[in-house]
Design a protein around this motif. Structure first.
Motif, mmCIF file in Angstrom:
data_model
loop_
_atom_site.group_PDB
_atom_site.id
_atom_site.type_symbol
_atom_site.label_atom_id
_atom_site.label_comp_id
_atom_site.label_asym_id
_atom_site.label_seq_id
_atom_site.Cartn_x
_atom_site.Cartn_y
_atom_site.Cartn_z
ATOM 1 N N GLU A 47 18.117 3.078 -3.766
ATOM 2 C CA GLU A 47 17.407 4.031 -2.912
ATOM 3 C C GLU A 47 15.914 3.795 -3.075
ATOM 4 O O GLU A 47 15.439 3.552 -4.180
ATOM 5 N N ASN A 48 15.157 3.853 -1.986
ATOM 6 C CA ASN A 48 13.725 3.582 -2.003
ATOM 7 C C ASN A 48 12.938 4.769 -2.529
ATOM 8 O O ASN A 48 13.476 5.844 -2.719
ATOM 9 N N GLY A 49 11.641 4.572 -2.736
ATOM 10 C CA GLY A 49 10.800 5.603 -3.309
ATOM 11 C C GLY A 49 9.501 5.785 -2.543
ATOM 12 O O GLY A 49 9.367 5.350 -1.394
ATOM 13 N N TYR A 50 8.524 6.399 -3.197
ATOM 14 C CA TYR A 50 7.217 6.654 -2.603
ATOM 15 C C TYR A 50 6.197 6.787 -3.715
ATOM 16 O O TYR A 50 6.551 6.893 -4.904
ATOM 17 N N SER A 51 4.914 6.781 -3.361
ATOM 18 C CA SER A 51 3.878 7.023 -4.353
ATOM 19 C C SER A 51 2.726 7.800 -3.726
ATOM 20 O O SER A 51 2.507 7.737 -2.514
ATOM 21 N N VAL A 52 2.023 8.557 -4.560
ATOM 22 C CA VAL A 52 0.800 9.251 -4.174
ATOM 23 C C VAL A 52 -0.223 8.996 -5.273
ATOM 24 O O VAL A 52 0.125 8.900 -6.454
ATOM 25 N N SER A 53 -1.485 8.854 -4.872
ATOM 26 C CA SER A 53 -2.520 8.591 -5.864
ATOM 27 C C SER A 53 -3.846 9.195 -5.430
ATOM 28 O O SER A 53 -4.062 9.479 -4.249
ATOM 29 N N ALA A 54 -4.720 9.364 -6.405
ATOM 30 C CA ALA A 54 -6.086 9.818 -6.174
ATOM 31 C C ALA A 54 -6.992 8.978 -7.058
ATOM 32 O O ALA A 54 -6.650 8.694 -8.214
ATOM 33 N N GLY A 55 -8.121 8.566 -6.503
ATOM 34 C CA GLY A 55 -9.005 7.711 -7.286
ATOM 35 C C GLY A 55 -10.412 7.669 -6.750
ATOM 36 O O GLY A 55 -10.800 8.463 -5.881
ATOM 37 N N TYR A 56 -11.155 6.697 -7.269
ATOM 38 C CA TYR A 56 -12.550 6.516 -6.882
ATOM 39 C C TYR A 56 -12.852 5.030 -6.819
ATOM 40 O O TYR A 56 -12.456 4.274 -7.721
ATOM 41 N N ASN A 57 -13.531 4.589 -5.746
ATOM 42 C CA ASN A 57 -13.980 3.204 -5.607
ATOM 43 C C ASN A 57 -15.434 3.093 -6.036
ATOM 44 O O ASN A 57 -16.283 3.860 -5.568
ATOM 45 N N GLY A 67 -11.697 -0.066 -8.040
ATOM 46 C CA GLY A 67 -11.112 1.261 -7.930
ATOM 47 C C GLY A 67 -10.428 1.661 -9.230
ATOM 48 O O GLY A 67 -9.906 0.817 -9.955
ATOM 49 N N ALA A 68 -10.445 2.948 -9.516
ATOM 50 C CA ALA A 68 -9.720 3.515 -10.657
ATOM 51 C C ALA A 68 -8.953 4.714 -10.120
ATOM 52 O O ALA A 68 -9.522 5.530 -9.391
ATOM 53 N N GLU A 69 -7.654 4.806 -10.447
ATOM 54 C CA GLU A 69 -6.841 5.869 -9.869
ATOM 55 C C GLU A 69 -5.781 6.366 -10.830
ATOM 56 O O GLU A 69 -5.404 5.684 -11.779
ATOM 57 N N VAL A 70 -5.297 7.567 -10.520
ATOM 58 C CA VAL A 70 -4.133 8.160 -11.163
ATOM 59 C C VAL A 70 -3.032 8.145 -10.118
ATOM 60 O O VAL A 70 -3.264 8.510 -8.960
ATOM 61 N N GLU A 71 -1.821 7.725 -10.515
ATOM 62 C CA GLU A 71 -0.741 7.557 -9.547
ATOM 63 C C GLU A 71 0.562 8.167 -10.054
ATOM 64 O O GLU A 71 0.904 8.038 -11.228
#
Length: 182
Positions: A47-57, A67-71
């Motif tokens: 089964e497939n999945g997904y991702s969400v992230s927030a970061g800064y370039n 870029g640095a992010e939390v995922e």
């Protein structure tokens, strides 16, 4: 010599575009087509999945950004059958990533993705009645390569191929997603 100079000039000017508009905070979301190792047999139901992230370039020159992010990533699940027993492994991860990006012209960019993630895995089996379930955690490194296209200074389309290196078990994903820069 003139042709070589002209080609060199075209390459340098195409790489020298400004990435100042790409500096700043962003959020992104993507759909992940998962490719998981088979645990027991060579055939499995994934089964497939997904991702969400927030970061800064952070812009570092005329054509490079870091870029640095939390995922958070849902790594999907895999179900396998051994005789009459069913085994289902569902995984998710939370981690930090570093994304070096090289811009090729105004809109295209190549990127790498390097990360460190905490993996949570749930194993459910029908070997016993009632079904047994267990949860475990591990850490994994994340490696990925990708390509992106900026439609505007705020919206971008990105695609990546990523591998989570979990001890004794690897997952890979092909991801397509959107990024919004504030």
């Amino acid at each position: 010599m003139k042709k070589f100079s002209l080609v060199l000039f075209i390459i340098v000017t195409s790489l020298s575009t400004s990435v100042v508009a790409r500096d700043g905070a962003y959020i992104s979301a993507s759909y992940s087509m998962m490719h998981q190792d088979a645990i027991f047999t060579s055939t499995n139901d994934v089964e497939n999945g997904y991702s969400v992230s927030a970061g800064y370039n952070f812009v570092m020159g005329s054509f490079f950004a870091l870029g640095a992010e939390v995922e958070y990533k849902d790594l999907g699940s895999t179900t396998e059958n051994v005789l009459s027993d069913h085994f289902k492994v569902s995984m998710s991860s939370v981690g930090i990533n570093i994304l070096p990006k090289v811009y090729l012209g105004d809109n295209f960019h190549l990127m790498a993705k390097l990360g460190f993630h905490k993996i949570d895995a749930d194993l459910t089996t029908t070997h016993t009645t009632p079904s047994a379930s267990t949860t475990t955690s591990d850490t994994a490194s994340l490696l990925g390569l990708g390509l992106g296209y900026d439609f505007t200074e705020h919206f971008a389309l990105q695609t990546t191929y990523e591998i989570h290196n979990i001890s004794g078990y690897d997952t890979a994903s092909t991801n397509v997603g959107l990024k919004y820069t504030f």
